[in-house]
Design a protein around this motif. Structure first.
Motif, PDB file in Angstrom:
ATOM      1  N   ARG A   2       0.835  -1.203   0.000  1.00 14.99           N
ATOM      2  CA  ARG A   2       0.000   0.000   0.000  1.00 14.99           C
ATOM      3  C   ARG A   2       0.875   1.259   0.000  1.00 14.99           C
ATOM      4  O   ARG A   2       1.893   1.297   0.697  1.00 14.99           O
ATOM      5  N   PRO A   3       0.493   2.285  -0.755  1.00 15.96           N
ATOM      6  CA  PRO A   3       1.315   3.509  -0.757  1.00 15.96           C
ATOM      7  C   PRO A   3       1.213   4.262   0.567  1.00 15.96           C
ATOM      8  O   PRO A   3       0.267   4.046   1.329  1.00 15.96           O
ATOM      9  N   LEU A   4       2.177   5.143   0.811  1.00 15.35           N
ATOM     10  CA  LEU A   4       2.171   5.917   2.052  1.00 15.35           C
ATOM     11  C   LEU A   4       1.036   6.933   2.047  1.00 15.35           C
ATOM     12  O   LEU A   4       0.770   7.572   1.033  1.00 15.35           O
ATOM     13  N   SER A   5       0.362   7.053   3.174  1.00  7.85           N
ATOM     14  CA  SER A   5      -0.702   8.038   3.383  1.00  7.85           C
ATOM     15  C   SER A   5      -0.967   8.017   4.883  1.00  7.85           C
ATOM     16  O   SER A   5      -0.250   7.326   5.622  1.00  7.85           O
ATOM     17  N   ASN A   6      -2.016   8.704   5.334  1.00 10.29           N
ATOM     18  CA  ASN A   6      -2.360   8.652   6.760  1.00 10.29           C
ATOM     19  C   ASN A   6      -3.005   7.321   7.151  1.00 10.29           C
ATOM     20  O   ASN A   6      -3.295   7.087   8.316  1.00 10.29           O
ATOM     21  N   ASP A   7      -3.243   6.447   6.143  1.00 10.71           N
ATOM     22  CA  ASP A   7      -3.902   5.159   6.420  1.00 10.71           C
ATOM     23  C   ASP A   7      -2.984   4.134   7.070  1.00 10.71           C
ATOM     24  O   ASP A   7      -3.463   3.137   7.614  1.00 10.71           O
ATOM     25  N   ILE A   8      -1.663   4.342   6.920  1.00 13.50           N
ATOM     26  CA  ILE A   8      -0.724   3.340   7.464  1.00 13.50           C
ATOM     27  C   ILE A   8       0.451   4.039   8.142  1.00 13.50           C
ATOM     28  O   ILE A   8       0.710   5.229   7.896  1.00 13.50           O
ATOM     29  N   LEU A   9       1.153   3.259   8.962  1.00 13.40           N
ATOM     30  CA  LEU A   9       2.398   3.765   9.520  1.00 13.40           C
ATOM     31  C   LEU A   9       3.481   3.705   8.443  1.00 13.40           C
ATOM     32  O   LEU A   9       3.577   2.713   7.713  1.00 13.40           O
TER      33      LEU A   9
END
Ligand code: PDD
Length: 285
Positions: free
Chosen positions: A198-205
């Motif tokens: 998954r790409p970086l965003s506020n959804d993941i650490l």
């Protein structure tokens, strides 16, 4: 043996370290943390962890009570006094205690800084050899997963839910797509050898191990696609694996009772684990 831990300027026995009942880490989960791996008594990828610590603090307007250099010196001293060869160092900064309970950020409080060591088998972990089994479960966490806060009840529930079903961990699902594992980043490798995460965003650490692995994958000419993937896509994948400071790379051989690939750790996961460990051991400080 009792560990020596660090609390607000002091190196003391773990049984003697006491934090106020009004500490906002305790009352509100108003605190951030980092975990750095230790191999051969040295810190792995610590600079990345320090930079993320600084960012987590700044997103929450917590003033770090020590410089990053001072914190690294504390980490090194703890490794030395506890004779830690392999494992990790946990570090937590809470906003501190204002002597009462109020939601708004108090002024003029000194943040609480705690560090302790954890001895662990990182290099010869059985999960790295056998692989792990995971289940998928709904991601019920808050929407700022990029901040590494100690508010970890949702991941604890997910992990316990997995353990109750006699598997090792949970992969979290939001809007039909995997976000990440309960305490690790999640990857699959498609049948034509493409590594998906998954790409970086506020959804993941924004995993420090993830960053290193993606660089290593490119160098090893493994094609990388940063995009969300579904559980169905993962069931069909050739390989699946997770990454974190405490696992490095652990293969995933079963998801929701479905065997992934051959049911054995895959070649991409094994290769990335090996080159990550080689490099991490060389560059550890
Ligand atoms: N967890 N995603 C989540 C939700 C995590 O909690 C972690 C780390 C990671 C991997 O990040 P890194 O590669 O920087 O360790 C991804 C730590 C190890 C923990 O909570 O113990």
């Amino acid at each position: 043996m009792e560990r020596i831990v660090y609390l607000d300027g002091e190196f003391i026995k773990e049984t003697e370290a006491k934090v106020s009942i009004f500490d906002r880490g305790f009352l509100f989960g108003d605190a951030v943390y980092e975990v750095t791996a230790v191999i051969n008594g040295k810190l792995v990828d610590n600079e990345g962890h320090m930079i993320r610590l600084q960012r987590s603090c700044s997103e929450l307007q917590i003033a770090l009570p020590a410089t990053l250099e001072q914190i690294t010196a504390i980490q090194k001293k703890l490794i030395e006094v506890n004779q830690l060869n392999e494992g990790g160092i946990y570090l937590q900064v809470s906003r501190g205690s204002a002597g009462d309970r109020d939601f708004g950020y108090p002024e003029n409080v000194t943040p609480t800084l705690v560090l302790f060591t954890q001895a662990r088998n990182l290099l010869n972990s059985p999960k790295a050899v056998k692989g792990m089994k995971v289940i998928t479960t709904e991601d019920i966490r808050w929407k700022r997963r990029d901040i590494k806060t100690v508010g970890l009840l949702a991941p604890c529930m997910a992990k316990q839910g997995a353990l109750d079903k006699q598997v090792d961990d949970a992969w979290l699902i939001e809007d039909g797509y995997i976000t990440e594992g309960s305490s690790n980043n999640a990857y699959i490798v498609t049948n034509d050898g493409v590594l998906i995460t998954r790409p970086l965003s506020n959804d993941i650490l924004h995993g420090i191990t993830r960053k290193a692995l993606l660089e290593l994958a490119e160098q090893a000419q493994i094609q990388v696609e940063e995009r969300p993937f579904t559980a169905e896509e993962a069931y069909q994948a050739d390989e699946a694996f997770v990454s974190s400071a405490t696992t490095f790379v652990w293969p995933v051989v079963e998801i929701d009772g479905k065997t992934i690939g051959t049911g054995k750790p895959g070649s991409v996961a094994t290769k990335l684990r090996d080159i990550y460990i080689e490099l991490a051991t060389q560059n550890a400080e």
